[in-house]
Design a protein around this motif. Structure first.
Motif, PDB file in Angstrom:
ATOM      1  N   ASP A  45     -80.074  29.449  17.199  1.00 30.00           N
ATOM      2  CA  ASP A  45     -79.850  30.788  17.664  1.00 30.00           C
ATOM      3  C   ASP A  45     -79.316  31.900  16.652  1.00 30.00           C
ATOM      4  N   GLY A  46     -79.080  31.163  15.513  1.00 29.54           N
ATOM      5  CA  GLY A  46     -78.447  32.013  14.442  1.00 29.54           C
ATOM      6  C   GLY A  46     -76.943  32.100  14.264  1.00 29.54           C
ATOM      7  N   SER A  47     -76.200  31.312  15.331  1.00 30.62           N
ATOM      8  CA  SER A  47     -74.891  31.211  15.431  1.00 30.62           C
ATOM      9  C   SER A  47     -74.459  30.181  14.500  1.00 30.62           C
ATOM     10  N   GLU A  48     -73.110  30.209  14.104  1.00 31.32           N
ATOM     11  CA  GLU A  48     -72.468  29.326  13.018  1.00 31.32           C
ATOM     12  C   GLU A  48     -71.295  28.568  13.602  1.00 31.32           C
ATOM     13  N   GLY A  49     -70.735  27.583  13.168  1.00 32.83           N
ATOM     14  CA  GLY A  49     -69.545  26.873  13.267  1.00 32.83           C
ATOM     15  C   GLY A  49     -69.070  26.369  12.144  1.00 32.83           C
ATOM     16  N   LEU A  50     -67.636  26.366  11.908  1.00 28.45           N
ATOM     17  CA  LEU A  50     -66.902  26.163  10.868  1.00 28.45           C
ATOM     18  C   LEU A  50     -65.997  24.837  11.072  1.00 28.45           C
ATOM     19  N   GLY A  51     -66.038  23.800  10.142  1.00 28.57           N
ATOM     20  CA  GLY A  51     -64.924  22.746  10.411  1.00 28.57           C
ATOM     21  C   GLY A  51     -64.453  22.286   9.188  1.00 28.57           C
ATOM     22  N   GLU A  52     -63.372  21.432   9.049  1.00 25.57           N
ATOM     23  CA  GLU A  52     -62.828  21.231   7.572  1.00 25.57           C
ATOM     24  C   GLU A  52     -62.382  19.716   7.714  1.00 25.57           C
ATOM     25  N   GLY A  53     -62.444  19.129   6.782  1.00 24.53           N
ATOM     26  CA  GLY A  53     -61.870  17.787   6.522  1.00 24.53           C
ATOM     27  C   GLY A  53     -60.999  17.847   5.300  1.00 24.53           C
ATOM     28  N   ALA A  54     -60.017  16.918   5.314  1.00 28.09           N
ATOM     29  CA  ALA A  54     -59.009  16.981   4.183  1.00 28.09           C
ATOM     30  C   ALA A  54     -58.383  15.648   4.374  1.00 28.09           C
ATOM     31  N   SER A  55     -58.004  15.143   3.069  1.00 24.02           N
ATOM     32  CA  SER A  55     -57.287  14.152   2.765  1.00 24.02           C
ATOM     33  C   SER A  55     -56.118  14.518   1.758  1.00 24.02           C
ATOM     34  N   ILE A  56     -55.291  13.522   1.253  1.00 25.85           N
ATOM     35  CA  ILE A  56     -54.120  13.945   0.462  1.00 25.85           C
ATOM     36  C   ILE A  56     -54.136  12.904  -0.896  1.00 25.85           C
ATOM     37  N   GLY A  57     -54.254  13.674  -1.795  1.00 19.52           N
ATOM     38  CA  GLY A  57     -54.106  12.734  -3.229  1.00 19.52           C
ATOM     39  C   GLY A  57     -55.169  11.828  -3.329  1.00 19.52           C
ATOM     40  N   ILE A 297     -44.834   7.770  24.489  1.00 24.50           N
ATOM     41  CA  ILE A 297     -44.428   8.014  23.269  1.00 24.50           C
ATOM     42  C   ILE A 297     -44.365   9.585  22.918  1.00 24.50           C
ATOM     43  N   ASP A 298     -43.490   9.975  22.016  1.00 24.95           N
ATOM     44  CA  ASP A 298     -43.231  11.541  21.693  1.00 24.95           C
ATOM     45  C   ASP A 298     -44.296  11.726  20.882  1.00 24.95           C
ATOM     46  N   LEU A 299     -44.250  13.100  20.699  1.00 29.11           N
ATOM     47  CA  LEU A 299     -45.456  13.702  19.840  1.00 29.11           C
ATOM     48  C   LEU A 299     -45.133  14.596  18.696  1.00 29.11           C
ATOM     49  N   TYR A 300     -45.768  14.503  17.673  1.00 25.35           N
ATOM     50  CA  TYR A 300     -45.560  15.211  16.727  1.00 25.35           C
ATOM     51  C   TYR A 300     -46.898  15.690  16.024  1.00 25.35           C
ATOM     52  N   GLY A 301     -47.090  17.209  15.836  1.00 28.44           N
ATOM     53  CA  GLY A 301     -48.490  17.910  15.322  1.00 28.44           C
ATOM     54  C   GLY A 301     -48.517  17.569  14.089  1.00 28.44           C
ATOM     55  N   GLY A 302     -49.208  16.642  13.523  1.00 30.21           N
ATOM     56  CA  GLY A 302     -49.332  16.233  12.077  1.00 30.21           C
ATOM     57  C   GLY A 302     -50.421  17.061  11.063  1.00 30.21           C
ATOM     58  N   THR A 303     -50.268  17.078  10.073  1.00 30.16           N
ATOM     59  CA  THR A 303     -51.542  17.744   9.081  1.00 30.16           C
ATOM     60  C   THR A 303     -51.816  16.854   8.016  1.00 30.16           C
ATOM     61  N   MET A 304     -52.962  17.269   7.591  1.00 27.11           N
ATOM     62  CA  MET A 304     -53.552  16.572   6.316  1.00 27.11           C
ATOM     63  C   MET A 304     -53.460  17.432   5.312  1.00 27.11           C
ATOM     64  N   LEU A 305     -52.640  18.530   5.331  1.00 27.79           N
ATOM     65  CA  LEU A 305     -52.727  19.642   4.306  1.00 27.79           C
ATOM     66  C   LEU A 305     -53.924  20.113   4.260  1.00 27.79           C
ATOM     67  N   GLU A 306     -54.495  20.510   5.494  1.00 25.53           N
ATOM     68  CA  GLU A 306     -55.623  21.454   5.683  1.00 25.53           C
ATOM     69  C   GLU A 306     -55.362  22.741   5.135  1.00 25.53           C
ATOM     70  N   SER A 307     -56.500  23.508   4.911  1.00 23.64           N
ATOM     71  CA  SER A 307     -56.405  25.032   4.430  1.00 23.64           C
ATOM     72  C   SER A 307     -56.054  25.714   5.924  1.00 23.64           C
ATOM     73  N   GLY A 308     -56.209  26.885   6.039  1.00 22.23           N
ATOM     74  CA  GLY A 308     -56.108  27.636   7.177  1.00 22.23           C
ATOM     75  C   GLY A 308     -57.139  27.532   8.281  1.00 22.23           C
ATOM     76  N   LEU A 309     -58.575  27.150   7.724  1.00 22.50           N
ATOM     77  CA  LEU A 309     -59.429  26.675   8.755  1.00 22.50           C
ATOM     78  C   LEU A 309     -59.021  25.645   9.738  1.00 22.50           C
ATOM     79  N   GLY A 310     -58.929  24.284   9.149  1.00 23.97           N
ATOM     80  CA  GLY A 310     -58.539  23.029   9.389  1.00 23.97           C
ATOM     81  C   GLY A 310     -57.200  23.119  10.409  1.00 23.97           C
ATOM     82  N   THR A 311     -56.191  23.859   9.829  1.00 27.32           N
ATOM     83  CA  THR A 311     -54.850  24.061  10.373  1.00 27.32           C
ATOM     84  C   THR A 311     -55.067  24.742  11.838  1.00 27.32           C
ATOM     85  N   ALA A 312     -55.933  25.731  11.651  1.00 22.92           N
ATOM     86  CA  ALA A 312     -56.266  26.635  12.867  1.00 22.92           C
ATOM     87  C   ALA A 312     -56.858  25.857  14.202  1.00 22.92           C
ATOM     88  N   ALA A 313     -57.945  25.100  13.433  1.00 27.58           N
ATOM     89  CA  ALA A 313     -58.396  24.037  14.574  1.00 27.58           C
ATOM     90  C   ALA A 313     -57.465  23.223  15.212  1.00 27.58           C
TER      91      ALA A 313
END
Ligand code: MUC
Ligand code: MG
Length: 382
Positions: A45-57, A297-313
């Protein structure tokens, strides 16, 4: 046609390499650049979606690299999903899991783009698609990893002054345990009551080193140790969890809900670092959260050092979870020398603001993406 089904038309995966603001010294490697894969899905329909995959080192952190993520998407995931119903994320995810075993980061990048697309088409944020936000802002820790105690103390002072971060995660495990404890003690003494100190060993310790480390670190007021031992050593992780007061957090061992279940079943950790990429997507990450909450079990919101896109997701999902006992580390874009979002995420008062608007709630700066993409074509005037 009123009832025409919107289909997945095209999936594009782009590797981008962005320099970091300083060398990021981890137990297994030193990062000078962060590489991530940006995914853009185009729908019929012409729409778009963005996603990000990251790892470290590269491949030093875990079994996937940006190169393997792009290969898995281009060669296996895209052909399997093209033509499927754009709104049928459960069906697409099931199909993707059948076509691709393992490779959670590759699957996560595509799944995020499907949620972003659905959100943009319906006008709902990803947080709304996951039940609605319970937070407008989330606390954000910062990682001190310059490799030098005094440089780290100076950096912590700057973060405290700017009211950007007050929770600090120290990367250790490269030096000997004794030296590391002295390093953490120096920073903990400088920060004092103004903040909290945690460490991430990234699997570097044997059980013997970890016992010595756990004892020493809890004595100096460090509140948590992340993935002290190899991800294969679940019994060792459990003995540390049972043996010391300091919280033990699982990171690399959690590659999705099945691992979360294994760790929770024996209560081998006190805390889960929930990572969208490592879990295989937003929905599996929300399953990891559910398992932790059910198991106490307690929770912590972890990162794979994504850019702003993956971080926002990830922020969109994390905003729907009532309690993050150890906060989050959604600082990925701040470690990068340049911003690839059209509008950067807002960091203030020790926290990040959950983006508003449909889908993930952010858009890319296309010029920046063109500049940092690995396969960029440079036109030189004759
Ligand atoms: C990790 O192992 O948690 C997250 C923050 C950071 O500085 O590195 C990552 C990886
Ligand atoms: Mg970690």
């Amino acid at each position: 046609k009123a009832n025409a089904v919107t289909k997945i038309d095209r999936i594009e995966a782009i590797i981008v390499d962005v320099p970091t603001v300083r060398g990021h010294v981890l137990s297994m490697t030193t990062m000078l650049t962060q590489s991530v894969v940006l995914v853009r899905i185009r729908f019929s329909d012409g729409s778009e979606g963005l996603g990000e995959g990251a790892s470290i080192g590269g491949l030093s952190y875990g079994p996937e690299s940006v190169e393997s993520v792009k290969l898995a998407i281009d060669t296996y995931i895209a052909p399997a999903l093209i033509g499927m119903d754009a709104d049928g994320i459960a069906a697409a995810s099931a199909h993707m899991e059948k076509a691709v075993k393992g490779n959670p980061i590759a699957r996560a990048a595509v799944e995020c783009a499907l949620w972003d697309g659905l959100g943009r088409r319906t006008g709902l944020s990803v947080a709304q698609l996951f039940g609605g936000r319970v937070h407008d802002r989330l606390p954000v820790a910062w990682t001190l990893a310059s490799g030098n105690s005094q440089t780290d103390i100076d950096e912590a002072e700057r973060m405290l002054d700017a009211r950007r971060h007050r929770d600090f995660k120290l990367k250790i495990g490269k030096r000997g345990v004794k030296q590391d404890i002295a390093h953490v003690a120096a920073i903990a003494a400088a920060v004092g009551d103004r903040g909290t100190i945690r460490v991430d060993v990234n699997q570097a310790w044997s059980l013997t080193e970890a016992r010595y480390g756990a004892r020493g670190l809890q004595e100096i007021g460090c509140i948590l140790i992340e993935q002290p031992v190899s991800r294969d050593k679940l019994t060792a992780l459990k003995s540390l969890t049972d043996g010391y007061e300091i919280a033990i957090m699982a990171d690399e061992v959690l590659q999705g809900p099945a691992d979360a279940m294994r760790v929770a079943a024996n209560r081998s950790a006190d805390v889960f670092a929930v990572k969208v990429c490592q879990s295989g997507g937003l929905k599996p990450a929300s399953d990891v959260v559910a398992i932790a909450r059910a198991a106490g079990i307690d929770l912590y919101g972890g990162t794979m050092l994504e850019s702003g896109l993956g971080t926002a997701a990830a922020i969109q999902l994390f905003a729907t979870v009532p309690e993050w006992q150890f906060g989050t580390e959604m600082f990925g874009p701040l470690l990068l020398k340049d911003e690839i979002l059209a509008t950067p995420l807002e960091y203030k008062d020790f926290s990040v603001t959950v983006p508003q608007g449909p889908g993930i709630g952010v858009s890319l700066d296309d010029d920046k993406v063109s500049f940092y993409r690995r396969d960029r074509t440079v036109t030189v005037k004759a």
